[in-house]
Structures are given as C-alpha cells and as structure tokens.
Scaffold this motif. Structure first.
Motif, PDB file in Angstrom:
ATOM      1  N   LYS A  52       0.845  -1.197   0.000  1.00 43.43           N
ATOM      2  CA  LYS A  52       0.000   0.000   0.000  1.00 43.43           C
ATOM      3  C   LYS A  52       0.881   1.247   0.000  1.00 43.43           C
ATOM      4  CE  LYS A  52      -4.355  -1.615   1.902  1.00 43.43           C
ATOM      5  NZ  LYS A  52      -5.440  -1.349   2.888  1.00 43.43           N
ATOM      6  N   ALA A  53       0.431   2.272  -0.714  1.00 42.48           N
ATOM      7  CA  ALA A  53       1.229   3.485  -0.847  1.00 42.48           C
ATOM      8  C   ALA A  53       1.526   4.117   0.509  1.00 42.48           C
ATOM      9  CB  ALA A  53       0.510   4.483  -1.746  1.00 42.48           C
ATOM     10  N   GLY A  54       0.576   3.988   1.451  1.00 42.51           N
ATOM     11  CA  GLY A  54       0.767   4.580   2.765  1.00 42.51           C
ATOM     12  C   GLY A  54       1.862   3.941   3.581  1.00 42.51           C
ATOM     13  N   THR A  55       2.345   2.758   3.181  1.00 39.71           N
ATOM     14  CA  THR A  55       3.392   2.061   3.935  1.00 39.71           C
ATOM     15  C   THR A  55       4.774   2.234   3.315  1.00 39.71           C
ATOM     16  OG1 THR A  55       3.194  -0.030   2.688  1.00 39.71           O
ATOM     17  CG2 THR A  55       1.693   0.297   4.562  1.00 39.71           C
ATOM     18  N   LEU A  56       4.864   2.966   2.214  1.00 33.14           N
ATOM     19  CA  LEU A  56       6.138   3.093   1.498  1.00 33.14           C
ATOM     20  C   LEU A  56       7.082   4.042   2.222  1.00 33.14           C
ATOM     21  CD1 LEU A  56       4.804   3.459  -2.169  1.00 33.14           C
ATOM     22  CD2 LEU A  56       5.620   1.371  -1.054  1.00 33.14           C
ATOM     23  N   SER A  57       8.384   3.791   2.070  1.00 32.10           N
ATOM     24  CA  SER A  57       9.392   4.728   2.564  1.00 32.10           C
ATOM     25  C   SER A  57       9.393   5.963   1.663  1.00 32.10           C
ATOM     26  CB  SER A  57      10.778   4.074   2.536  1.00 32.10           C
ATOM     27  OG  SER A  57      11.200   3.876   1.186  1.00 32.10           O
ATOM     28  N   GLY A  58      10.128   6.991   2.073  1.00 34.65           N
ATOM     29  CA  GLY A  58      10.167   8.222   1.286  1.00 34.65           C
ATOM     30  C   GLY A  58      10.640   7.991  -0.140  1.00 34.65           C
ATOM     31  N   GLY A  59      11.747   7.229  -0.287  1.00 34.69           N
ATOM     32  CA  GLY A  59      12.275   6.961  -1.610  1.00 34.69           C
ATOM     33  C   GLY A  59      11.339   6.109  -2.448  1.00 34.69           C
ATOM     34  N   GLU A  60      10.706   5.105  -1.814  1.00 30.73           N
ATOM     35  CA  GLU A  60       9.757   4.244  -2.531  1.00 30.73           C
ATOM     36  C   GLU A  60       8.539   5.043  -2.970  1.00 30.73           C
ATOM     37  OE1 GLU A  60      10.260  -0.183  -0.523  1.00 30.73           O
ATOM     38  OE2 GLU A  60       9.085   1.342   0.515  1.00 30.73           O
ATOM     39  N   ARG A  61       8.068   5.919  -2.103  1.00 35.84           N
ATOM     40  CA  ARG A  61       6.880   6.722  -2.429  1.00 35.84           C
ATOM     41  C   ARG A  61       7.158   7.619  -3.631  1.00 35.84           C
ATOM     42  NH1 ARG A  61       2.190   7.847   0.048  1.00 35.84           N
ATOM     43  NH2 ARG A  61       1.144   9.774  -0.532  1.00 35.84           N
ATOM     44  N   PHE A  62       8.337   8.226  -3.627  1.00 37.68           N
ATOM     45  CA  PHE A  62       8.688   9.072  -4.762  1.00 37.68           C
ATOM     46  C   PHE A  62       8.736   8.250  -6.051  1.00 37.68           C
ATOM     47  CE2 PHE A  62      11.692  10.857  -7.748  1.00 37.68           C
ATOM     48  CZ  PHE A  62      11.221  12.150  -7.868  1.00 37.68           C
ATOM     49  N   ARG A  63       9.361   7.069  -5.967  1.00 44.14           N
ATOM     50  CA  ARG A  63       9.498   6.227  -7.150  1.00 44.14           C
ATOM     51  C   ARG A  63       8.133   5.770  -7.659  1.00 44.14           C
ATOM     52  NH1 ARG A  63      11.339   1.157  -6.282  1.00 44.14           N
ATOM     53  NH2 ARG A  63      12.392   1.884  -4.406  1.00 44.14           N
ATOM     54  N   ALA A  64       7.211   5.465  -6.729  1.00 43.93           N
ATOM     55  CA  ALA A  64       5.866   5.040  -7.120  1.00 43.93           C
ATOM     56  C   ALA A  64       5.103   6.187  -7.785  1.00 43.93           C
ATOM     57  CB  ALA A  64       5.099   4.551  -5.899  1.00 43.93           C
ATOM     58  N   ALA A  65       5.242   7.406  -7.231  1.00 46.41           N
ATOM     59  CA  ALA A  65       4.574   8.570  -7.831  1.00 46.41           C
ATOM     60  C   ALA A  65       5.136   8.849  -9.217  1.00 46.41           C
ATOM     61  CB  ALA A  65       4.743   9.787  -6.919  1.00 46.41           C
ATOM     62  N   LEU A  66       6.446   8.742  -9.349  1.00 49.03           N
ATOM     63  CA  LEU A  66       7.082   8.965 -10.653  1.00 49.03           C
ATOM     64  C   LEU A  66       6.609   7.917 -11.659  1.00 49.03           C
ATOM     65  CD1 LEU A  66       9.253  10.769 -12.038  1.00 49.03           C
ATOM     66  CD2 LEU A  66      10.919   9.000 -11.446  1.00 49.03           C
ATOM     67  N   ALA A  67       6.518   6.659 -11.228  1.00 53.23           N
ATOM     68  CA  ALA A  67       6.046   5.595 -12.115  1.00 53.23           C
ATOM     69  C   ALA A  67       4.612   5.861 -12.554  1.00 53.23           C
ATOM     70  CB  ALA A  67       6.141   4.245 -11.414  1.00 53.23           C
ATOM     71  N   ALA A  68       3.756   6.278 -11.610  1.00 55.15           N
ATOM     72  CA  ALA A  68       2.348   6.535 -11.940  1.00 55.15           C
ATOM     73  C   ALA A  68       2.229   7.605 -13.025  1.00 55.15           C
ATOM     74  CB  ALA A  68       1.592   6.964 -10.682  1.00 55.15           C
ATOM     75  N   LEU A  69       3.058   8.641 -12.941  1.00 58.34           N
ATOM     76  CA  LEU A  69       2.965   9.727 -13.926  1.00 58.34           C
ATOM     77  C   LEU A  69       3.602   9.346 -15.256  1.00 58.34           C
ATOM     78  CD1 LEU A  69       3.629  12.947 -11.816  1.00 58.34           C
ATOM     79  CD2 LEU A  69       1.503  11.729 -12.243  1.00 58.34           C
ATOM     80  N   MET A  70       4.771   8.715 -15.200  1.00 60.35           N
ATOM     81  CA  MET A  70       5.477   8.401 -16.445  1.00 60.35           C
ATOM     82  C   MET A  70       4.815   7.271 -17.224  1.00 60.35           C
ATOM     83  SD  MET A  70       9.545   8.790 -15.845  1.00 60.35           S
ATOM     84  CE  MET A  70      10.318  10.402 -16.048  1.00 60.35           C
ATOM     85  N   LEU A  71       4.125   6.367 -16.521  1.00 55.53           N
ATOM     86  CA  LEU A  71       3.469   5.249 -17.193  1.00 55.53           C
ATOM     87  C   LEU A  71       2.011   5.562 -17.513  1.00 55.53           C
ATOM     88  CD1 LEU A  71       4.908   2.293 -15.066  1.00 55.53           C
ATOM     89  CD2 LEU A  71       5.766   3.201 -17.231  1.00 55.53           C
TER      90      LEU A  71
END
Length: 559
Positions: A448-467
């Motif tokens: 779940k996004a709420g459990t991600l570390s700072g770096g993981e959260r950033f990477r997930a947000a970047l993936a959501a936008l780029m994909l």
C-alpha cells in the motif's frame, strides 16, 4: 584535550523491537564528516543518539567538549524574537539596562565576559546572509529557510566543539545554501552532517557510509567516495562472476561423480550376479565401494556448499541500489513541436510572465530562484491547479505534474492499483511488467502506498505519472530531490534519461539540474521570469529584489 565524539558498542531498537544498531563502534575527530546512507538506514537516529536526544539501549556515547545539534525538522514559535532564538536575549537586556544607567549586580552577572554579544550576533547573522533581519524581529516575520539559518546562527554563537547537522539544506534556496556551505567550510571543530546535497558533502574531509548498522569510512568528499565505491562495486561484481562460475563447476563435478558412482554400482551388481567371484569378496568390495562413494559424494557436496557460501558473500558485497531502466517512446516530442505557451501570465501570488514564452520540442527547462519567488505557484498554474489572475497558460500536449507533497498517490491503494488509475486501459500484467522497471517487482507492487518509505513513495509517484496513458509529453517536477537519498536521486536521473518529452523542473539542486541535460535556465526573481545561467546563480551575495523575502509563499495569502 582534542575534541572528539565516540560511540562504543552502541545499540538501539525501536519500541516495537526493530533493531537499528547492535554494537556499533565509531569515533569522529576534528574535521568534517559527511554521513550518508539509504533512506531508513538510521542516519538521523544516529545523530539523535550522538546529541543525547535518544537514549541507547546499550553501549555509550562519549563527547569531549560541548555539542551543538541542528535537527532536520524543528518548528520555532512565531512570537519568539530573533535574540531569543539566538539565546542572547538575557545578556542583551542586561547590557541595555547597564547602558541606561542601571548598575545592578545581576546585570553584570548575566553578561559575564560577553560584552560584545550584540556585535558577535550581528556579525554571525551577516555571515549567513541574515544581516537585514535584526535582533528585534520575530520568527513569524522570517521565512522557513531563514529560520533554519537562524538556528544555525544560534549554534555558531555558542561555539560548540562538536556540531551535528541533519539535512540542513532541505529548505534552503540557492543563495542560502551558499551561506551554509561557507559556514561548514570554515568550521574549526568536529562536524558531522547528514545530507543528500552533493555540494555540501563535497566539502567533507571524509564520508561515513552507514549500511546495515555498520559504518565504513572513505577519505575525501562525496566525489571521491563515489569513485572509490565504483571501484569496490566493480571488484564485487567480478567476485560474483567468479563465485558463480565456481558454483557451476562444483555442480558439474558433483553430477559427474554421481554418474560415475552409479556406473560402478551397476558394474558391481553385474559382477555379483554373474557369480564369477566368491560372495565374501563381492560383499567386501561392495562395502568398500559404498564407503568410498559416500566419502566422494560428501566431499563434492561440501565443495558445492562452500562455493555457494562464497557466492552469497560476494552477492552481499554488491549493493542493491538498482537503477531504473525503462523505455518511454510514447513520451517523445518532435523538435519544434509546440508544447507550452505562457502569454502575459499573472499568477495567484503576483508572479508574472511578460509577453509570450514558448516551450517547443523536448526542451528541458530549469526553474530557479529564491524560496517564495513563485516557482511552485507558476507550476501549479501551468498544471491547472490554480487559476491565472491574468493572461493564460496553454499546454498543447499531455501534461503531468509531480508536486513536492507527492499527493498523487492514494495511500489506501497498492502501488499497482495507483499506477492502474493513471492507465485504466492497461492490463494487470502490463502494469506489473512496467512497474518492475521502476524496481517494484513481485510483492513490492502490492504494498500500500501509505506504507512506502520516502524513496519508494517518490518512485511510485514517478512511475504513476510516467506510465500514464496518454503518455505525458510535458512533465512538471517541483523540488524532486528534496528528502531523497543518493540512490533515489540516481534512480530519478535514470528515469529522466529515458523520458523523451519536455521537462520543467523547479529545484535548488544545481548538480542534479546539470546532470539531467537542462537546455534553458529561467530565474524567477522579483515576480518576473528571466533567462539566466548556472554561473550567475553561484553568487551568495546576489541582492534580494524588492518585495522578495527569500522565504516561502504565505500559506494564507489569497489565490
């Protein structure tokens, strides 16, 4: 006595039992040490233990001299005066009382030998670019970045022997950073700084790399550390290849030995069945063969186990700070294609773009300037989150905006579900295959996004936008490297290398901007957007234009 900071058998665990350190031994002597490590490795926790903010569960921390600590996030009361933040209010009041004719003994005791306290305070503020503030202003009248420098000024005035700084440049603009760099460069005692700021870390005399609860030191600043690490990693990867080859060889030898032993067993059985040898001799040979076969098998199995252990050790030495490797062909913008037009634009907080500003083709624009100049407001206006007060911002291609808050993610949804929201027509397999390129493999995509570390959260947000579909051909990023560790910054850089669209990035991180191929630099200053160059941004004494405080936009200012 030489100034020093020493940890002996230091142990610490969180209340839920999660261990952070177990028997850590480390010492810091005079000089500047940059403390680095991935997010969550325990850097800030170690500084708190060193500063006495946390109590270790085992071991000791010994400090020779006085210690000063600048934490990452501390909110000062808005009604505090500057002299109170600096810790000189009582001495200053006593000094003024004596100057007014009040010669009470208590005033002299309050001052002690510090008769030049005001002059030293004003000089320290001036060195940090805060000379315009004065000692009677309140914290509510200064910016967030200035409050960070105020807390540093308070430490410098105390003249501690040991100075601990935790991410001191996070909320500082380019010019405030230059002031802090100069203060760090001139520091005469023990200094330990946790940071992801390359320029700051390059001022260090040594880098202490915190990994898996242990510290390894490297001489020189961050650039020297990266070079040494690259050599280490090349050697570690070579050892993995050697160990893998050895495992394969031992597996072949074990397999060959088992085949040979099976053949001998069949031959012995055949001889026994033929009756050509006495039974007692056949039995003796069979027992000897079985004993020999057992020893042979055990020897090869032990060799294989040893080879696998060496492989595990070799793999352990290779860092798993993976790079993002992704292809984004649909983000491509042909040269000359109109992407963004800003025409006589006036934003919510008064920043403006006079005339027409065009962005064409796969341009990469750096948006720089002091805190509070209006960079975030401009990006939010372009993204359609804020209405323009006048003029217009027209986008001609699909656009995505990654804000500092990373609030594009739904905390209750998994990483895969978040990405699927931005690409509703993509199959689950396609989403997961593409997420794997952003280092979310297997079960990691189901976190779940709420459990991600700072770096993981950033990477997930970047993936959501780029994909996202349609693929973004204009990407807006607001301070993307804030609070990212070095591995995450490298991952961001890798992703942006694959991105083939137009880019507008607001950032104070000059090394990062220079690493991503910026084609045009725009300075937001005095409410106006003007062309600039990296060289023009290096001057820490660049005057603040009228109406610019150097701080963030007031949260309560009407849009």
């Amino acid at each position: 006595m030489s100034m020093s900071l020493t940890c002996t058998s230091l142990s610490f665990a969180w209340p839920d039992g999660t261990p952070v350190f177990d028997g850590l031994d480390v010492a810091f002597g005079p000089g500047r040490t940059g403390l680095v490590g991935v997010n969550g490795s325990g850097k800030s926790t170690l500084l708190k233990l060193l500063a006495g903010e946390l109590a270790p569960s085992g071991g000791t921390v010994k400090v020779t001299g006085e210690i000063g600590y600048l934490p990452q996030n501390v909110t000062l009361g808005t009604t505090l005066r500057v002299d109170e933040v600096l810790g000189i209010a009582a001495r200053r009041a006593a000094l003024h009382a004596i100057e007014a004719g009040d010669v009470a003994e208590a005033h002299f005791e309050a001052i002690g030998d510090d008769w030049d306290v005001e002059e030293r305070a004003l000089a320290t503020l001036g060195e940090l670019g805060l000379g315009h503030i004065g000692l009677d202003r309140t914290v509510g009248e200064v910016s967030g970045g200035e409050s960070v420098l105020l807390r540093l000024a308070a430490l410098l005035l105390r003249r501690p022997d040991v100075l601990l700084l935790d991410e001191p440049t996070n909320n500082l603009d380019l010019y405030a950073r230059r002031r802090l760099y100069a203060a760090v460069d001139a520091w005469p005692g023990v200094l330990v700084v946790v940071s992801h700021d390359r320029e700051l870390l390059d001022l260090a005399d040594q880098i202490a790399d915190l990994r898996s609860g242990e510290i390894v030191r490297y001489g020189g600043g961050f650039s020297a550390y990266e070079e040494a690490l690259a050599v280490e990693q090349e050697a570690a990867e070579r050892m993995v290849r050697v160990a893998e080859a050895d495992v394969r060889r031992q597996q072949r030898e074990l397999s060959d030995a088992q085949v040979k032993l099976a053949k001998r067993k069949r031959y012995g059985q055949k001889v026994g069945d033929s009756g050509s040898l006495p039974r007692i001799l056949v039995g003796a040979r069979r027992r000897a063969a079985q004993e020999s076969a057992g020893k042979h098998r055990i020897m090869h199995e032990e060799r294989l186990a040893d080879a696998r252990e060496r492989l595990d050790e070799a793999v352990e030495a290779v860092r798993d700070d993976d790079e993002i490797r992704v292809e984004l062909p649909f983000t491509a913008v042909p040269p000359g294609r109109e992407v963004l037009t800003l025409e006589n634009l006036r934003t919510a907080y008064g920043a403006r773009v006079e005339g027409v500003l065009d962005l064409r083709g796969p341009e990469r624009i750096a948006l720089v300037g002091r805190n509070g100049a209006g960079k975030t407001t401009l990006l939010r206006t372009i993204a359609g989150e804020l209405p323009a007060r006048a003029g217009e911002a027209r986008t001609h291609v699909p656009l995505r905006f990654l804000p500092q808050r990373l609030d594009v993610l739904d905390d209750e949804s998994t990483v895969a579900e978040n990405v699927a929201r931005f690409a509703p027509d993509a199959t689950n397999n396609r989403v997961r295959a593409r997420l794997a390129r952003f280092l979310f493999r297997g079960a990691r995509a189901d976190k779940k996004a709420g459990t991600l570390s700072g770096g993981e959260r950033f990477r997930a947000a970047l993936a959501a936008l780029m994909l996202a579909e349609p693929a973004p051909q204009l990407l807006l990023l607001d301070e993307p490297t804030n609070n990212l560790d070095m591995a995450s910054v490298r991952q961001l850089t890798s992703a942006l290398e694959a991105y083939r669209g137009a880019l507008v990035v607001a950032s104070h991180d000059l090394p990062f901007l220079e690493s991503i191929g910026i084609t045009r630099w725009l300075l937001m200053e005095g409410g106006r957007l003007t062309p600039t160059t990296p060289g023009e941004l290096e001057d820490p004494d660049r005057p603040v234009p009228p109406g610019v405080s150097g701080g963030e936009q007031p949260a309560n200012e009407p849009e």
